[in-house]
Design an enzyme around this catalytic site. Sequence first.
Site, PDB file in Angstrom:
ATOM      1  N   ASP A 156       5.605  -7.386  -6.257  1.00 58.41           N
ATOM      2  CA  ASP A 156       4.363  -8.168  -5.402  1.00 58.41           C
ATOM      3  C   ASP A 156       5.124  -9.370  -4.744  1.00 58.41           C
ATOM      4  O   ASP A 156       4.857  -9.546  -3.505  1.00 58.41           O
ATOM      5  CB  ASP A 156       3.150  -8.599  -6.325  1.00 58.41           C
ATOM      6  N   LYS A 211       4.043  -4.540   2.765  1.00 59.24           N
ATOM      7  CA  LYS A 211       4.543  -4.476   1.212  1.00 59.24           C
ATOM      8  C   LYS A 211       3.699  -4.375   0.355  1.00 59.24           C
ATOM      9  O   LYS A 211       2.522  -4.609   0.410  1.00 59.24           O
ATOM     10  CB  LYS A 211       5.349  -5.840   1.256  1.00 59.24           C
ATOM     11  N   HIS A 265       9.069 -11.521  -0.668  1.00 58.67           N
ATOM     12  CA  HIS A 265       8.760 -13.010  -0.081  1.00 58.67           C
ATOM     13  C   HIS A 265       9.989 -13.755  -0.548  1.00 58.67           C
ATOM     14  O   HIS A 265      10.808 -14.383  -0.049  1.00 58.67           O
ATOM     15  CB  HIS A 265       7.616 -13.280  -0.936  1.00 58.67           C
ATOM     16  N   GLU A 316       1.251 -20.079  -7.594  1.00 59.60           N
ATOM     17  CA  GLU A 316      -0.414 -19.909  -7.274  1.00 59.60           C
ATOM     18  C   GLU A 316      -1.051 -20.500  -8.193  1.00 59.60           C
ATOM     19  O   GLU A 316      -0.731 -20.157  -9.588  1.00 59.60           O
ATOM     20  CB  GLU A 316      -0.405 -18.431  -6.780  1.00 59.60           C
ATOM     21  N   HIS A 364       4.833 -11.274   5.201  1.00 53.09           N
ATOM     22  CA  HIS A 364       4.228 -12.397   5.960  1.00 53.09           C
ATOM     23  C   HIS A 364       4.795 -14.030   5.584  1.00 53.09           C
ATOM     24  O   HIS A 364       4.805 -14.845   6.245  1.00 53.09           O
ATOM     25  CB  HIS A 364       2.893 -12.609   5.790  1.00 53.09           C
ATOM     26  N   ARG A 379     -14.048   4.282   5.860  1.00 56.47           N
ATOM     27  CA  ARG A 379     -14.342   5.457   5.213  1.00 56.47           C
ATOM     28  C   ARG A 379     -16.098   5.525   5.108  1.00 56.47           C
ATOM     29  O   ARG A 379     -16.898   6.253   5.018  1.00 56.47           O
ATOM     30  CB  ARG A 379     -14.333   5.712   3.596  1.00 56.47           C
ATOM     31  N   LYS A 406       1.262 -16.584 -10.929  1.00 52.58           N
ATOM     32  CA  LYS A 406      -0.114 -16.639 -10.794  1.00 52.58           C
ATOM     33  C   LYS A 406      -0.440 -17.743 -11.835  1.00 52.58           C
ATOM     34  O   LYS A 406       0.303 -17.703 -13.011  1.00 52.58           O
ATOM     35  CB  LYS A 406      -0.653 -15.515 -10.887  1.00 52.58           C
TER      36      LYS A 406
HETATM   37  C1  BG6 Z   1       0.899 -11.552  -1.080  1.00 56.08           C
HETATM   38  C2  BG6 Z   1       0.639 -11.088  -2.570  1.00 56.08           C
HETATM   39  O1  BG6 Z   1       1.880 -10.732  -0.419  1.00 56.08           O
HETATM   40  O2  BG6 Z   1       0.973 -12.731  -1.173  1.00 56.08           O
HETATM   41  C3  BG6 Z   1      -0.370 -11.675  -3.427  1.00 56.08           C
HETATM   42  O3  BG6 Z   1       0.288  -9.637  -2.860  1.00 56.08           O
HETATM   43  C4  BG6 Z   1      -0.195 -13.289  -3.126  1.00 56.08           C
HETATM   44  O4  BG6 Z   1      -0.447 -11.659  -4.816  1.00 56.08           O
HETATM   45  C5  BG6 Z   1       0.047 -13.674  -1.595  1.00 56.08           C
HETATM   46  O5  BG6 Z   1      -1.364 -14.046  -3.682  1.00 56.08           O
HETATM   47  C6  BG6 Z   1       0.438 -15.072  -1.346  1.00 56.08           C
HETATM   48  O6  BG6 Z   1       0.357 -15.063  -0.082  1.00 56.08           O
HETATM   49  P1  BG6 Z   1       0.182 -16.794   0.518  1.00 56.08           P
HETATM   50  O7  BG6 Z   1       0.633 -16.825   1.893  1.00 56.08           O
HETATM   51  O8  BG6 Z   1      -1.244 -16.982   0.209  1.00 56.08           O
HETATM   52  O9  BG6 Z   1       1.193 -17.621  -0.403  1.00 56.08           O
END
Ligand code: BG6
Length: 485
Positions: free
Chosen positions: A231, A144, A236, A212, A174, A46, A336
């Site tokens: 999330d 996602k 995942h 994390e 991913h 934007r 987290k």
């Molecule tokens: C994302 C989440 O899909 O994956 C994040 O939205 C998370 O909250 C992240 O931190 C972690 O991905 P990776 O590849 O760094 O483990």
Amino acid sequence: MHIQAPFELVLFGGLGDLAQRKLLPAMYLLHRDGRLPEGLIYCTSRRALSQQEFLEIVRTALRQHVPQACLEEQSWETFTGRLRLAEMDLSDEQGYQHLSQLLGPDDRNRLYYLATGSDLYTHVCQGLHNCDLIKSNSKIVLEKPIGHDFQSAQAINASVAEYFHESQIYRIDHYLGKETVQNLMVLRFANSLFEHQWNQKYIDHIQITISEALGVEKRAGFYDHVGAMRDMFQNHLLQLLCITAMEPPSKLEPDAVRDEKVKVLRALKPITGDAITERVVRGQYDAGVSDGQPVPRYRDEPGVEPKSMTETFVAAKVEIDNWRWAGVPFYLRTGKRLAERACEIVVHFKEIPHSIFPLQHKNTMANKLVFRLQPDEGVRLMLCEKRVGPGMNVRPMNLSLNPANHKQTRVPEAYERLLFDALAGNATLFLRDDELLEAWRWVDPILSSWEESEQRPEPYTSGTWGPAAATLLLAKDGRLWDENS
Ligand code: BG6
């Protein structure tokens, strides 16, 4: 598999957090490694920026998120030739007209990447459709989380399907692009050694952890409405579970793989009613120490509601009702502000039925196969061997299945693999509509019960492995989490 040239990649949310941290670095690395044919990348934003300001933002992002050794002046110079800014407001029709003027002829291999909230997906599809920008060879990537429950995901699926055929839709997770996940498939399906043991007869239980060390960072606006279940767990963790537990697909083709994954999701034993408190733990981080620094509690993070009930940790005992996995629990957890950043799938084999050796620690005998997705990717088999010297002392040993020479090759980032596949039209590592819905169907009762409950998620100290209840979840079954496998 190759990318048809010339391609056009349109990144909606093109200068947002995901684009800067993952998508643009991944495209740069593909470009640098000579894997991209002729093609352009359009970043929507934007903000009214000059080309120079735009390039400076991308350059700063690459400096932060591309390994130093891969940053090369010449590659950057040629990469800038691919970058275009598309200034537009996604909710304004005129923006799509502007985009249509920028794009080349319709027969191009065009990929729209929606790196935005899923509430905008229908809107963007409509905008593209109204400007006649959706052709039979156009593809769309959806990030996602898609929706916030079964019903909303179903509605999004249905509305995107009005504009794109299912074969044109790439729902990305991913984690499926991570090297070790693909290695897991190869180890399982290219070696008879493991596949014969891959069932309730030989496996005691499986643990999957995504931990994390970071907190919510600057994403509170998004995260506080979403939480760890939506999330990380719904997508995942359940995807890693599917890849670990699925039957061998008949071919390495999108539908063959996705058919098997969806069967796992359908066979998940529902967790409802009282079983939710028995089998699922939700936690929220309190103040503590992370990486040697004091860190605040979740409720005190900027942008988080002071009385937030959002979970930053989930652990669950999951069962799969089928012949292969009957009686084998899968313990899944994510959170987290945990003790460290790690992602592992640990397959615990059953103990030997009878030991002839003197054992100091009973659990040193059970074999484990560890798939480590991060931070250092690799596969290890934990066996027992004789301690050198007199006597017959047994000790555990680690057999690395990644000899040192593998480490000399750069492990590609998950997004490199997935962007390449989407541009090349290979949907094997992307989710199909039914998979997405089955995953929501399973987590929905848990989410609804939490929404009705007034009980706050169990607090845990930042920098630890989560709430006590998560330890108890396994202790009840006489097991322990693998903290440092
Ligand atoms: C994302 C989440 O899909 O994956 C994040 O939205 C998370 O909250 C992240 O931190 C972690 O991905 P990776 O590849 O760094 O483990």
